[in-house]
Scaffold this motif. Sequence first.
Motif, PDB file in Angstrom:
ATOM      1  N   GLY A  15       5.478  -3.039   5.351  1.00 30.21           N
ATOM      2  CA  GLY A  15       4.669  -2.486   4.186  1.00 30.21           C
ATOM      3  C   GLY A  15       3.560  -0.945   5.056  1.00 30.21           C
ATOM      4  N   ALA A  16       3.350  -0.213   3.783  1.00 25.41           N
ATOM      5  CA  ALA A  16       2.364   0.782   4.963  1.00 25.41           C
ATOM      6  C   ALA A  16       0.890   0.131   5.527  1.00 25.41           C
ATOM      7  N   THR A  17       0.504   0.395   6.003  1.00 23.51           N
ATOM      8  CA  THR A  17      -1.090   0.370   6.697  1.00 23.51           C
ATOM      9  C   THR A  17      -1.955   1.273   5.274  1.00 23.51           C
ATOM     10  N   PRO A  18      -3.478   0.512   6.097  1.00 27.85           N
ATOM     11  CA  PRO A  18      -4.010   1.572   5.571  1.00 27.85           C
ATOM     12  C   PRO A  18      -4.781   3.021   5.327  1.00 27.85           C
ATOM     13  N   ASP A  19      -4.301   3.312   6.670  1.00 27.86           N
ATOM     14  CA  ASP A  19      -4.108   4.230   7.359  1.00 27.86           C
ATOM     15  C   ASP A  19      -2.852   5.644   7.053  1.00 27.86           C
ATOM     16  N   ALA A  20      -1.720   5.081   6.212  1.00 28.07           N
ATOM     17  CA  ALA A  20      -0.063   5.179   6.092  1.00 28.07           C
ATOM     18  C   ALA A  20      -0.529   6.942   5.544  1.00 28.07           C
ATOM     19  N   ALA A  21      -1.555   7.352   4.792  1.00 31.26           N
ATOM     20  CA  ALA A  21      -1.511   8.936   4.032  1.00 31.26           C
ATOM     21  C   ALA A  21      -1.620   9.180   4.911  1.00 31.26           C
ATOM     22  N   LYS A  22      -2.556   8.926   6.380  1.00 30.10           N
ATOM     23  CA  LYS A  22      -2.392  10.102   7.700  1.00 30.10           C
ATOM     24  C   LYS A  22      -1.253  10.783   7.553  1.00 30.10           C
ATOM     25  N   TYR A  23       0.042   9.795   7.935  1.00 28.13           N
ATOM     26  CA  TYR A  23       1.574  10.249   8.250  1.00 28.13           C
ATOM     27  C   TYR A  23       2.414  10.203   7.530  1.00 28.13           C
ATOM     28  N   ASN A  24       1.614  10.898   5.656  1.00 25.76           N
ATOM     29  CA  ASN A  24       2.884  11.186   4.444  1.00 25.76           C
ATOM     30  C   ASN A  24       3.743   9.658   4.952  1.00 25.76           C
ATOM     31  N   ASP A  25       2.344   7.898   4.840  1.00 28.08           N
ATOM     32  CA  ASP A  25       3.509   7.287   4.969  1.00 28.08           C
ATOM     33  C   ASP A  25       3.337   6.510   3.420  1.00 28.08           C
ATOM     34  N   THR A  26       2.718   6.798   2.596  1.00 31.77           N
ATOM     35  CA  THR A  26       1.600   5.640   2.307  1.00 31.77           C
ATOM     36  C   THR A  26       3.758   5.230   0.980  1.00 31.77           C
ATOM     37  N   GLY A  27       3.231   3.903   0.906  1.00 32.51           N
ATOM     38  CA  GLY A  27       4.508   3.823  -0.026  1.00 32.51           C
ATOM     39  C   GLY A  27       5.947   2.837   0.592  1.00 32.51           C
ATOM     40  N   ALA A  28       5.993   2.995   2.154  1.00 36.58           N
ATOM     41  CA  ALA A  28       6.812   3.491   3.195  1.00 36.58           C
ATOM     42  C   ALA A  28       6.769   1.378   3.113  1.00 36.58           C
ATOM     43  N   ASN A  29       7.844   0.721   2.796  1.00 33.20           N
ATOM     44  CA  ASN A  29       7.749  -0.393   2.940  1.00 33.20           C
ATOM     45  C   ASN A  29       9.434  -1.106   3.731  1.00 33.20           C
ATOM     46  N   THR A  30       9.755  -0.749   5.152  1.00 40.09           N
ATOM     47  CA  THR A  30      10.658  -1.829   5.807  1.00 40.09           C
ATOM     48  C   THR A  30      11.562  -2.179   5.270  1.00 40.09           C
ATOM     49  N   PHE A  31      11.086  -3.891   4.996  1.00 42.93           N
ATOM     50  CA  PHE A  31      11.627  -4.299   4.696  1.00 42.93           C
ATOM     51  C   PHE A  31      11.246  -4.579   2.808  1.00 42.93           C
ATOM     52  N   GLY A  32      10.453  -4.456   2.577  1.00 45.53           N
ATOM     53  CA  GLY A  32      10.350  -4.285   0.588  1.00 45.53           C
ATOM     54  C   GLY A  32      11.734  -4.055   0.523  1.00 45.53           C
ATOM     55  N   HIS A  33      11.753  -2.353   1.379  1.00 49.96           N
ATOM     56  CA  HIS A  33      13.060  -1.283   0.190  1.00 49.96           C
ATOM     57  C   HIS A  33      14.124  -2.021   0.552  1.00 49.96           C
ATOM     58  N   ILE A  34      14.831  -2.416   1.782  1.00 48.89           N
ATOM     59  CA  ILE A  34      16.206  -2.740   2.052  1.00 48.89           C
ATOM     60  C   ILE A  34      16.632  -4.121   1.225  1.00 48.89           C
ATOM     61  N   ALA A  35      15.410  -5.477   0.359  1.00 51.79           N
ATOM     62  CA  ALA A  35      15.431  -6.291   0.219  1.00 51.79           C
ATOM     63  C   ALA A  35      15.665  -5.513  -1.647  1.00 51.79           C
ATOM     64  N   SER A  36      14.940  -4.236  -1.675  1.00 46.89           N
ATOM     65  CA  SER A  36      14.894  -3.938  -3.035  1.00 46.89           C
ATOM     66  C   SER A  36      16.244  -3.470  -3.625  1.00 46.89           C
ATOM     67  N   TRP A  37      16.973  -2.819  -2.235  1.00 47.56           N
ATOM     68  CA  TRP A  37      17.573  -2.043  -2.832  1.00 47.56           C
ATOM     69  C   TRP A  37      19.009  -3.234  -2.608  1.00 47.56           C
TER      70      TRP A  37
END
Length: 397
Positions: A15-37
């Motif tokens: 899941g995205a770190t607090p500074d993820a916005a600097k990397y355009n990654d706000t909301g990214a979540n490798t594990f969570g999104h795989i599980a949801s999919w």
Amino acid sequence: MKRAFILLLDSFGLGATPDAAKYNDTGANTFGHIASWAAKNGTPLTLPTLENLGLGAAAHAASGQWADGFAQRDGFAAAYGAARERSTGKDTQSGHWEIAGVPVEFDWGYFPRTTPSFPAELTARLQELSGVPGFLGDCHASGTDIINKHGDEHVASGKLIIYTSGDSVMQIAAHEESFGLERLYEVCEMAFKLVEPYNIGRVIARPFVGSNGKYTRTSNRHDYAVAPPAPTLLDHVKNAGGEVIGLGKISDIFAGHGISRVVKGVDNMALFEALLKVSDEAGDGSLTFVNFVDFDQAFGHRRDVTGYANALQEMDARLPEFIAKLREGDLVVVTADHGCDPTWAGSDHTREHIPMIFFGPGVQPRALGISETFSDIGQTLAHHLGVKPLSNGSNLL
């Protein structure tokens, strides 16, 4: 007798770190999104071994959400938590080095998202030194896509395929048979010297085989990498007389520093077989560090959610074989180096928390919370092995 093992699931972010916005990654979540999919497609993600060790709870601590199929409960078998990266990038070297106690607090150089991506003076000099007739690609690209796109022309012309990504990297692909593996390595050595003024972290040789638009990369990849700027956990263990066994691309990532033995494997399962063998051989004071690269290069970058989910389940199903081999005094950590959310836009890494799941015969299960640096992992292992403390990080156990 004390031994340590790092099982790194390359790109398995929580899941995205607090500074993820600097990397355009706000909301990214490798594990969570795989599980949801997986849940939405009627094939729920089942990871009973990792779940029992606390993966779901670690991911909840990182993202504030329970992944589909991973409900709140008690009675975990490991000390579990997540960590945020102090390094400024979200690349392979930064993640691995920080785990080993050396955060990257300078900015790597990167090649722009233009076509061409590489400076004309760089490619002109490389062509002059190598004698190749020219280059194909010269852009940001997925490695598997670009070799299929340009493979036929490469074989016919001898022009090299060059490309980059969101990492600080220049990648050079060539056919093992028509161009030659050793010749590819020689060109990459030339390129590694040429990219130094651009502060690039790695040049990667990407050999492939096949024909007629159907090409596959081989296990003869080789990374030419900048060395860590300070001694790492690997150096401390080796200097104390312990064997440091690097499985997969670990030796390349650390430019060979602190490595006693290198073990290669063509894919995750080959590396897992090697891990089982090494677990029988590794002696007192040893550190075994394995990078399971398929999660990243075969599934994350290719945005292959199905492949990523299947690879996680395959790994989870085999972990009990490794756990059964553990001895008194062994300490294992399951972790990652960054994220690479296969549901995210583009094909680059994502700025995410990584798991810290420590287990072994003497580990007391508990929640570790969120670490502010990956180096807490390395410092914990250094303390366990009784070697010189690292310059960064805290012992969590």
